[in-house]
Structures are given as C-alpha cells and as structure tokens.
Design a protein around this motif. Structure first.
Motif, PDB file in Angstrom:
ATOM      1  N   TRP A 106      -7.177   6.565  -3.961  1.00 13.82           N
ATOM      2  CA  TRP A 106      -6.865   6.901  -2.574  1.00 13.82           C
ATOM      3  C   TRP A 106      -8.146   7.039  -1.768  1.00 13.82           C
ATOM      4  O   TRP A 106      -9.196   7.402  -2.312  1.00 13.82           O
ATOM      5  CB  TRP A 106      -6.092   8.217  -2.504  1.00 13.82           C
ATOM      6  CG  TRP A 106      -4.714   8.132  -3.087  1.00 13.82           C
ATOM      7  CD1 TRP A 106      -4.367   8.242  -4.412  1.00 13.82           C
ATOM      8  CD2 TRP A 106      -3.500   7.891  -2.373  1.00 13.82           C
ATOM      9  NE1 TRP A 106      -3.012   8.095  -4.559  1.00 13.82           N
ATOM     10  CE2 TRP A 106      -2.444   7.884  -3.323  1.00 13.82           C
ATOM     11  CE3 TRP A 106      -3.193   7.703  -1.026  1.00 13.82           C
ATOM     12  CZ2 TRP A 106      -1.115   7.684  -2.964  1.00 13.82           C
ATOM     13  CZ3 TRP A 106      -1.873   7.504  -0.662  1.00 13.82           C
ATOM     14  CH2 TRP A 106      -0.850   7.499  -1.631  1.00 13.82           C
ATOM     15  N   TRP A 132       0.847  -1.180   0.000  1.00 13.85           N
ATOM     16  CA  TRP A 132       0.000   0.000   0.000  1.00 13.85           C
ATOM     17  C   TRP A 132       0.890   1.239   0.000  1.00 13.85           C
ATOM     18  O   TRP A 132       2.118   1.158   0.060  1.00 13.85           O
ATOM     19  CB  TRP A 132      -0.903   0.032   1.231  1.00 13.85           C
ATOM     20  CG  TRP A 132      -2.001  -0.990   1.253  1.00 13.85           C
ATOM     21  CD1 TRP A 132      -2.110  -2.122   0.490  1.00 13.85           C
ATOM     22  CD2 TRP A 132      -3.135  -0.986   2.113  1.00 13.85           C
ATOM     23  NE1 TRP A 132      -3.237  -2.809   0.825  1.00 13.85           N
ATOM     24  CE2 TRP A 132      -3.899  -2.146   1.817  1.00 13.85           C
ATOM     25  CE3 TRP A 132      -3.588  -0.126   3.118  1.00 13.85           C
ATOM     26  CZ2 TRP A 132      -5.080  -2.440   2.482  1.00 13.85           C
ATOM     27  CZ3 TRP A 132      -4.763  -0.423   3.786  1.00 13.85           C
ATOM     28  CH2 TRP A 132      -5.511  -1.568   3.464  1.00 13.85           C
ATOM     29  N   VAL A 168      -4.683   6.721   2.305  1.00 14.61           N
ATOM     30  CA  VAL A 168      -4.040   5.461   1.973  1.00 14.61           C
ATOM     31  C   VAL A 168      -4.480   5.015   0.576  1.00 14.61           C
ATOM     32  O   VAL A 168      -5.568   5.338   0.128  1.00 14.61           O
ATOM     33  CB  VAL A 168      -4.361   4.352   2.992  1.00 14.61           C
ATOM     34  CG1 VAL A 168      -3.784   4.673   4.345  1.00 14.61           C
ATOM     35  CG2 VAL A 168      -5.864   4.096   3.083  1.00 14.61           C
ATOM     36  N   SER A 169      -3.602   4.269  -0.079  1.00 13.82           N
ATOM     37  CA  SER A 169      -3.903   3.665  -1.375  1.00 13.82           C
ATOM     38  C   SER A 169      -3.571   2.187  -1.303  1.00 13.82           C
ATOM     39  O   SER A 169      -2.502   1.805  -0.825  1.00 13.82           O
ATOM     40  CB  SER A 169      -3.086   4.316  -2.491  1.00 13.82           C
ATOM     41  OG  SER A 169      -3.260   3.602  -3.707  1.00 13.82           O
ATOM     42  N   LYS A 170      -4.483   1.351  -1.783  1.00 13.77           N
ATOM     43  CA  LYS A 170      -4.289  -0.099  -1.789  1.00 13.77           C
ATOM     44  C   LYS A 170      -3.851  -0.612  -3.157  1.00 13.77           C
ATOM     45  O   LYS A 170      -3.657  -1.822  -3.325  1.00 13.77           O
ATOM     46  CB  LYS A 170      -5.584  -0.788  -1.379  1.00 13.77           C
ATOM     47  CG  LYS A 170      -6.162  -0.328  -0.067  1.00 13.77           C
ATOM     48  CD  LYS A 170      -7.524  -0.960   0.194  1.00 13.77           C
ATOM     49  CE  LYS A 170      -8.175  -0.399   1.439  1.00 13.77           C
ATOM     50  NZ  LYS A 170      -9.526  -0.985   1.655  1.00 13.77           N
ATOM     51  N   ASP A 171      -3.728   0.271  -4.138  1.00 15.34           N
ATOM     52  CA  ASP A 171      -3.445  -0.156  -5.508  1.00 15.34           C
ATOM     53  C   ASP A 171      -2.341   0.673  -6.157  1.00 15.34           C
ATOM     54  O   ASP A 171      -2.483   1.156  -7.269  1.00 15.34           O
ATOM     55  CB  ASP A 171      -4.715  -0.116  -6.364  1.00 15.34           C
ATOM     56  CG  ASP A 171      -5.397   1.249  -6.327  1.00 15.34           C
ATOM     57  OD1 ASP A 171      -4.802   2.213  -5.787  1.00 15.34           O
ATOM     58  OD2 ASP A 171      -6.518   1.365  -6.839  1.00 15.34           O
TER      59      ASP A 171
END
Length: 354
Positions: free
Chosen positions: A307, A288, A299-302
């Motif tokens: 975001w 992340w 936060v970013s999961k990708d």
C-alpha cells in the motif's frame, strides 16, 4: 511550518499516480457514514439524523432524500441500485436497527424491517442483487443474528441460530461504514468481527451453512475487522485496526488467497493507520484497491500486498461503481463528500527534500 514539512505537504497533496480527492457540496453538515456509487453520475450517501442524500449528475449537486420520522436514526449503510432504488440501514439497540427502501429516488420510503429482538444491534447489510440481500447484528446471548431477504426486502427472515458458529465472549461487529459484511457472486457472504478476537465468518450458500476463521487484525475494545472486500470466492481483503488509536499501523489489514477466507496473512507493506472502509478501483486498466479512514487514504496496485498513501484527508466510507470501478466517492465528518479524480497524466515526480 519548516521547509521539510512544506516539502512533504506539497508531495502528499499531489496524490498518488494521478489521483486526487475533489470536495463536493453535500448540502448537509451531519456525519456521513454510508456511501454507494451506482455509476459515474449516480451515488447515494447516508448518515446521522436520518440523513440520505443523492446525486445524479456526478456530484455537481446533491439533494436530500428524507426518510419520514427518521430524524433520530443513524443510517450507517446505504446500498443503491439506480437513481431510483436504494436501501438504507440504521444502527442502534432495539427498534433503532431498521431497514428502509425507496424505488422512486427517495420521494417515498418503505420501512421493511424493524428489529424486535432484545440485545440485537445491526451493523450492516449487503446484496447479491436487487432482490437478494443479507444483514447481520452483534451476537445476542452467544449467538450471531443474521437475516436474509429473497424478495427485495418485502420480508426479512432470520438464519437459524444452529447454522452459525457460536460467538465468543467479548466478540462484536462494527458499523463504521456498513461494509464489515460483503458478498460475492450469487451466494457467498462474509462478515467481520472484533473485540476479543478478529474473526471472519463465511457462507457459500446464502447463509445456510457457515465457517469461521481468525485474522491477524488488531483486537481490543475498539479493534477488529471494519471492512471487507472479496474480488473472487478465493481472494479478499479485510481492513480495520483500532479506531481509538487511528495512527497505529499494525493490525490494520489482512489478505486471504486460499479460498473463502480460511487463512489470513499480513500484507508486505501495510496501511497508514486504522481504516474503516476498503473498495476496488480500476486504474491503468488494472484492479487496484483503495482504503479510507479518519487519518487518510491509501491505494494498492497489487491486490492489497503493498500500500502507498494517497491523501491525509479523513473519511469514513468509500464506494466505487460496480461495473466500471473507474471513480470513487468518499464521505466523512460534517457532511464531507469527495470524488476521486483520475487523470491520465503521469504522476508528478517526487521532489527532492531540502
């Protein structure tokens, strides 16, 4: 506060995906701008009035590591390698731009570099390893100023001006968190700029040769690239925006996926405003990203494509341990330090609005 506002505040306070900032007692009230996490127990932070603090117990206690005769300096960047070894960089015109090093946990410091070039103003530094590092300054007379070390900072040598592209009028760097310069592997380095344009310079050979590319980040007197992170020589992210308009969401992030930052694109879903620092984070066994700024964190999961908000608490810098990336420390105004708590429990469901 209205019922709707209470609902929203409650939801935001829960954090994102089982994450929550937990305040820690830093022992100082000065503005902190630099932070460097070594592992889950060791981290260093730095800031105004020559301040350096360190924890070796996960943040339960923070102790000062005073730099002699540095009360007038602003340490915007700290790079730590253990509970014993760390570098700090102070910003400012003339001889205020300096680099110090400790190898005994801050009991003693060695002044390794003092700027003597009129007009130079150093913004940040980064290290490929404990002995090999690089730092950069605002342009002087249309030329970028970059220095490197190959001996643990005992000597810092300037990169020849002819190796670097020419600076553009009104172009400068930002020292908000010391992370507008980033390295990867054993030889790649990038540094970001703002002002009249928002460009990123890149070298694949530790500064011997350079290329430059524009980004879609905001431009203007207080706008541009404030922080960089590259997870491979091919892919990375730039965050920033306009610190004078921190609530504006456009022009705050850009991605490059085509190799060394030649082309930058805007994320599908961007940040919640101006952000001064970005760092990697391992969560749910996946890579992340986390970004912080004075109006909150995201936060970013990708890998930065989309975001989501994490918290409204403001910070200037964030750092995660280089080996595990499984926690984070953030620093900000009035000595603020917080550690990101990661929980295994599933995040609470979003409540229905009234």
């Amino acid at each position: 506060m209205t019922t709707g506002a209470v609902w929203l505040a409650t939801w935001l306070a829960q954090g994102s995906a089982g994450m929550q900032w937990e305040p820690q007692a830093s022992g100082t009230t000065v503005r902190l701008r630099g932070v460097s996490a070594v592992d889950g127990r060791v981290a260093w932070a730095s800031g105004d009035k020559g301040t350096v603090v360190r924890t070796t117990d996960g943040g339960a206690t923070w102790t000062r590591a005073p730099v002699p005769d540095a009360e007038a300096l602003d340490f915007r960047d700290v790079d730590a390698f253990s509970d014993r070894t760390a570098y700090v960089l102070s910003i400012g015109a003339g001889d205020r731009s300096r680099i110090y090093k400790t190898t005994d946990g801050g009991a003693h410091w060695t002044l390794q570099f003092t700027n003597t070039r009129p007009g130079a103003f150093f913004n940040g530094m980064a290290f490929w390893d404990e002995r090999h590092g690089v730092a950069f300054s605002d342009p002087v007379d249309g030329h970028f100023v970059v220095i490197t070390t190959e001996d643990g900072g005992a000597t810092w040598k300037p990169v020849p001006e002819g190796a670097l592209p020419a600076a553009l009028a009104g172009e400068a760097g930002f020292a908000a968190s010391g992370t507008s310069i980033a390295v990867h592997g054993t030889s790649h380095v990038w540094f970001g700029l703002g002002g009249s344009v928002a460009r990123v310079l890149h070298s694949a050979d530790r500064g011997k040769t350079w290329s430059v590319a524009p980004t879609p980040l905001a431009t203007g007197e207080g706008a541009g690239v404030f922080s960089l992170y590259f997870w491979s020589p091919m892919a990375g992210i730039a965050v920033g925006g306009d610190y004078k308009q921190p609530e504006v969401k456009t022009g705050t992030a850009a991605l490059t996926l085509d190799g060394a930052g030649r082309r930058w694109t805007v994320p599908e879903k961007g940040l919640g405003g101006y952000r001064s620092c970005v760092a990697p984070l391992t969560r749910e066994k996946k890579p992340w990203l986390i970004a912080v700024g004075p109006t909150g964190s995201d936060v970013s999961k990708d890998s930065g494509r989309t975001w989501e908000p994490l918290d409204r608490a403001g910070f200037h810098a964030v750092s995660t341990p280089p080996r595990t990336r499984d926690t984070a420390w953030a620093v900000g105004e009035e000595g603020r330090i917080a550690k990101l708590r990661l929980t295994d429990a599933a995040p609470a469901p979003k409540p229905e609005p009234p």
